[in-house]
Enzyme design. Structure first.
Site, PDB file in Angstrom:
ATOM      1  CG  ASP A   5       3.168 -11.556  -7.447  1.00  0.00           C
ATOM      2  OD1 ASP A   5       3.373 -12.467  -6.636  1.00  0.00           O
ATOM      3  OD2 ASP A   5       3.507 -10.370  -7.257  1.00  0.00           O
ATOM      4  CB  SER A  62       0.105  -8.046  -1.942  1.00  0.00           C
ATOM      5  OG  SER A  62       0.753  -7.147  -2.768  1.00  0.00           O
ATOM      6  CG  HIS A 111       4.823 -10.003  -3.613  1.00  0.00           C
ATOM      7  ND1 HIS A 111       3.888  -9.723  -4.589  1.00  0.00           N
ATOM      8  CD2 HIS A 111       4.499  -9.209  -2.574  1.00  0.00           C
ATOM      9  CE1 HIS A 111       3.055  -8.798  -4.145  1.00  0.00           C
ATOM     10  NE2 HIS A 111       3.402  -8.469  -2.925  1.00  0.00           N
TER      11      HIS A 111
HETATM   12  N1  ARG Z   1       5.231  -3.596  -5.494  1.00  0.00           N
HETATM   13  C1  ARG Z   1       4.605  -4.759  -4.922  1.00  0.00           C
HETATM   14  C2  ARG Z   1       4.330  -4.479  -3.451  1.00  0.00           C
HETATM   15  O1  ARG Z   1       4.451  -3.410  -3.015  1.00  0.00           O
HETATM   16  C3  ARG Z   1       5.385  -6.006  -5.140  1.00  0.00           C
HETATM   17  C4  ARG Z   1       6.631  -6.147  -4.336  1.00  0.00           C
HETATM   18  C5  ARG Z   1       7.388  -7.424  -4.544  1.00  0.00           C
HETATM   19  N2  ARG Z   1       8.093  -7.463  -5.794  1.00  0.00           N
HETATM   20  C6  ARG Z   1       9.338  -6.943  -6.028  1.00  0.00           C
HETATM   21  N3  ARG Z   1       9.836  -7.011  -7.225  1.00  0.00           N
HETATM   22  N4  ARG Z   1      10.077  -6.390  -5.085  1.00  0.00           N
HETATM   23  O2  ARG Z   1       4.392  -5.218  -2.535  1.00  0.00           O
HETATM   24  N1  GLU Z   2       2.564  -5.186  -3.725  1.00  0.00           N
HETATM   25  C1  GLU Z   2       1.818  -4.563  -2.672  1.00  0.00           C
HETATM   26  C2  GLU Z   2       1.619  -5.491  -1.473  1.00  0.00           C
HETATM   27  O1  GLU Z   2       2.444  -6.338  -1.205  1.00  0.00           O
HETATM   28  C3  GLU Z   2       0.549  -4.031  -3.216  1.00  0.00           C
HETATM   29  C4  GLU Z   2       0.874  -2.869  -4.024  1.00  0.00           C
HETATM   30  C5  GLU Z   2       0.327  -1.610  -3.448  1.00  0.00           C
HETATM   31  O2  GLU Z   2       0.988  -0.981  -2.598  1.00  0.00           O
HETATM   32  O3  GLU Z   2      -0.777  -1.286  -3.861  1.00  0.00           O
HETATM   33  O4  GLU Z   2       0.713  -5.347  -0.697  1.00  0.00           O
END
Ligand code: ARG
Ligand code: GLU
Length: 715
Positions: free
Chosen positions: A222, A650, A86
């Site tokens: 991922d 991330s 991502h």
């Molecule tokens: N929760 C993760 C973050 O905050 C992954 C986000 C990307 N994935 C998604 N399904 N939107 O960045």
């Molecule tokens: N998916 C998040 C990012 O893109 C990390 C998840 C979190 O917030 O810990 O940085």
């Protein structure tokens, strides 16, 4: 009485205000001073100099900020870097087309020549970190008015940065810590020729998509892989076909031993933003106002988008990225609200504050402390109302795509009306907005947006705006609050063919733009907001700057012997913790790792988010895991640990006790997302993609095993 007070203070120290096991995003340059013993107790097997040093190469030299807001790590001596799927998604999307759909099918360069330059993508390493508090606060006194203080600091920062840039011939950036009580200078090195090496298909890299996002148990592969290129002297250079792979100061060793429960882990990366030192009133606003408003409005919008995406494939593709980004915050805030509730965070913080006010210590001036707490109470009382308006404005107003697009046009018109702007600059602005509008219309469906308008815009008719806003808006619509019929049907901006030519700088049809009803509505809204809300917010925030700085200082001074970590601010940090299961709710315990079996369990041939590539399925069914199998001959996919992480982490490397790479951080468990405000060792877990699955996909699935020859892997 005295004894009781003593006991309760001790209890407070132990339970609330200090970092709990796993809690903290620590500055790597201060590990020696603050964390070495604690890290060793938790299981660290190397010296902290090997994690961070400026005299010799250390793990820090293998960690970089990837693009605007993720982390990546160097995994070969030829500049190969690993990050999340991502995080690389934008770059992959830009390189993709219908005929070369790398999003859907993945991509693997078979040799250097096939690695694909990613225009605009950069990575940045940290060369050195120095405290510069005294230098930045030159001329600042306790009595200095806040506005004067801010101007002085801004000037001092500029001086400090330009001096450093001249001295080191590298990048330099000063950042504020602990609410402005401390300042640090970061010397940085940025590389600008970054190329895509490999990315799995979305069915692996995005497996589970939004349904599984923020959730455990998780099975998302991922990851994506890039390479840094430099000129012949190993120095940063813009893209050139003569550029060669970067020879890093450090690359990580990969360890394939099975991870075990309670193992020490650390996460090294660039967490973006946390607010761990908020007064109780601020937590209250987040939990009771901001989060609920944003969630309520987004719920309506996402439901409309979802329904439309389900019945039409074009819509599904058009809205996929927008949906993912709106849903990401939407889901996290729900977890955050629940987490704050379960932790009883507001009461906890109130009790902490009460305790602080009762502490008798030489370092604390109780009268001053009382005054700060009283002022906080009154300033937040006022702030509350304005923040509600701000959230409604941005979610219910700018949350309508048409309104937010008209707002960008309004911004350009404002710039264009600047008489100092040269013809050339005008042309640039016009090209920018034309490009932006082409991108906008490619993924815009006015029927869907009209529905969204009818379901969310009316929130701006709320009495919280003292009816001033509604009165202004109604003036445009014969004294009625508008529905989509009054706005969309009459606007040229729902029609790409009519709209784009209006934005050409030579033909600029300002009169037509200005008389357009959607534009007029937007301008009314934005002007009202700027005049009546944003100015007020700004002046309250000036006062809060001062109060929050004082508040953090009080907390730190109250507990001289305790260690504090600064809030995340996109600077390099280390979190450390242990591999651990958790109990998400009564009667339920989550194991700390997942395997390929979960992917098979989740498979749903009717849902793109849960399909399994036939070739991957065959490998699974044949249990063809090679050396990536664990001791039970299973392939592990992900694991969780108590590391304190947030957005920006991330792509961060997850390292074992010896500093070897065992996985890539990519998410947090939903129940613990309140850790941005208050960490809970029982519930807060970061989610790591197990390096076994990453290497398995590269080697067994993609047949790109030649990349593994570059890596240092120990079994
Ligand atoms: N929760 C993760 C973050 O905050 C992954 C986000 C990307 N994935 C998604 N399904 N939107 O960045
Ligand atoms: N998916 C998040 C990012 O893109 C990390 C998840 C979190 O917030 O810990 O940085």
């Amino acid at each position: 009485m005295k004894f009781k007070f003593f006991i309760s203070t001790i209890f407070f120290l132990l339970s609330l205000c200090i970092a709990k096991a796993g809690e903290g995003m620590w500055m790597p340059n201060l590990l020696k001073l603050l964390n070495e013993k604690d890290m060793k107790d938790a299981g660290l097997k190397i010296s902290v100099d090997e994690i961070y040093s400026t005299n010799k190469s250390s793990l820090k030299d293998a960690i970089c900020l990837f693009g605007g807001g993720c982390t990546a790590e160097v995994i070969s001596d030829k500049g190969l870097i690993l990050t999340n799927h991502h995080c690389g998604f934008d770059a992959v999307q830009q390189l993709s087309s219908i005929t070369n759909d790398y999003i859907k099918n993945g991509y693997w360069a078979k040799n250097l020549a096939e690695e694909k330059p990613c225009a605009g993508l950069t990575v940045t390493f940290i060369v050195d970190i120095k405290e510069v508090t005294n230098e930045i606060l030159i001329g600042v006194r306790d009595s200095t008015a806040e506005k004067v203080r801010m101007d002085l600091i801004k000037k001092n920062i500029e001086n400090c940065e330009s001096k450093a840039i001249a001295e080191f011939k590298l990048g330099a950036q000063v950042k504020s810590f602990f609410g402005g009580n401390k300042y640090y200078l970061f010397i940085t090195e940025t590389f600008k020729d970054i190329r895509l090496v490999g990315v799995p298909p979305s069915s692996i890299g995005k497996f589970g998509a939004d349904g599984d996002n923020w959730m455990w148990p998780r099975h998302t592969g991922d990851f994506s892989i890039f390479r840094i290129y430099t000129n012949k002297d190993n120095k940063s250079s813009e893209y050139s076909s003569d550029n060669i792979p970067y020879t890093p100061k450090k690359s990580l060793t990969i360890n394939l031993k099975d991870v075990k429960e309670n193992d020490f882990t650390m996460v090294y990366g660039f967490p973006a933003r946390t607010t761990e030192y908020l007064p109780n009133q601020a937590i209250d606003i987040t939990k009771k106002i901001s989060d609920p408003i944003k969630v309520e409005i987004r719920t309506k919008k996402l439901a409309i988008w979802d329904a439309a995406m389900r019945v039409n494939d074009t819509t599904r593709i058009q809205y996929a990225a927008k949906y993912a980004s709106v849903a990401n915050g939407w889901k996290k805030w729900q977890g955050e609200m629940k987490g704050l509730e379960r932790l009883d965070a507001i009461e906890k913080r109130k009790n902490q504050e009460l305790e602080i006010r009762n502490i008798e210590s030489k370092t604390l001036d109780n009268n001053k402390t009382d005054m700060i707490f009283k002022r906080l109470e009154s300033v937040y009382g006022n702030y509350r109302k304005y923040l509600k308006m701000r959230d409604l404005y941005s979610e219910a107003g700018l949350g309508v795509e048409l309104i937010s697009f008209c707002n960008s046009i309004n911004n350009v018109l404002t710039k264009m009306s600047d008489t100092k702007l040269s013809q050339d600059e005008k042309l640039k602005e016009s090209t920018k907005i034309i490009n932006a509008s082409k991108k906008f219309y490619k993924d815009f469906d006015s029927n869907i947006d009209a529905k969204v308008f009818d379901n969310i815009f009316y929130h701006l008719n709320d009495s919280i705006f003292d009816t001033g806003l509604s009165v202004e808006i109604k003036k445009l619509f014969n004294n009625n609050f508008p529905t989509s019929k009054d706005v969309f049907k009459q606007s040229v901006f729902i029609n790409k063919k009519l709209a784009v030519p209006l934005l050409d700088s030579n033909l600029y049809k300002i009169d037509i733009i200005k008389s357009d009803i959607a534009f007029k509505l937007t301008k009314t809204l934005v002007d009202y907001y700027n005049k009546n809300i944003s100015q007020q917010i700004l002046s309250i925030e000036n006062e809060l700057n001062e109060l929050n700085r004082a508040y953090i200082k009080i907390v730190i001074d109250a507990f001289k012997n305790k260690k504090f970590y600064p809030d995340a601010n996109s600077t390099l940090r280390i979190a450390y913790g242990n591999v651990k299961p958790y109990n998400p709710r009564d009667g339920v315990k989550y194991n700390w790792y997942t395997t390929y079996k979960g992917i098979l369990e989740k498979e749903d041939a009717n849902n793109d988010d849960y399909t399994i590539h036939p070739q991957l399925k065959k490998l699974f069914l044949d249990k063809n895991f090679g050396k990536y199998a664990d001791k039970n001959n299973d392939l592990r996919i992900a694991f969780i640990a108590s590391n304190h992480t947030t957005g920006g982490n991330s792509g961060s490397p997850v390292l074992n006790a010896k500093g070897e790479l065992i996985g890539t951080n990519f998410d947090r468990c939903w129940e613990g997302t309140m850790s941005d405000i208050m960490y809970d060792p029982e519930q807060c877990r970061n989610i790591t993609l197990d390096i076994h699955y990453t290497l398995f996909v590269i080697d067994k699935f993609a047949g790109a095993g030649y990349l593994l020859n570059e890596m240092k892997i120990i079994n």
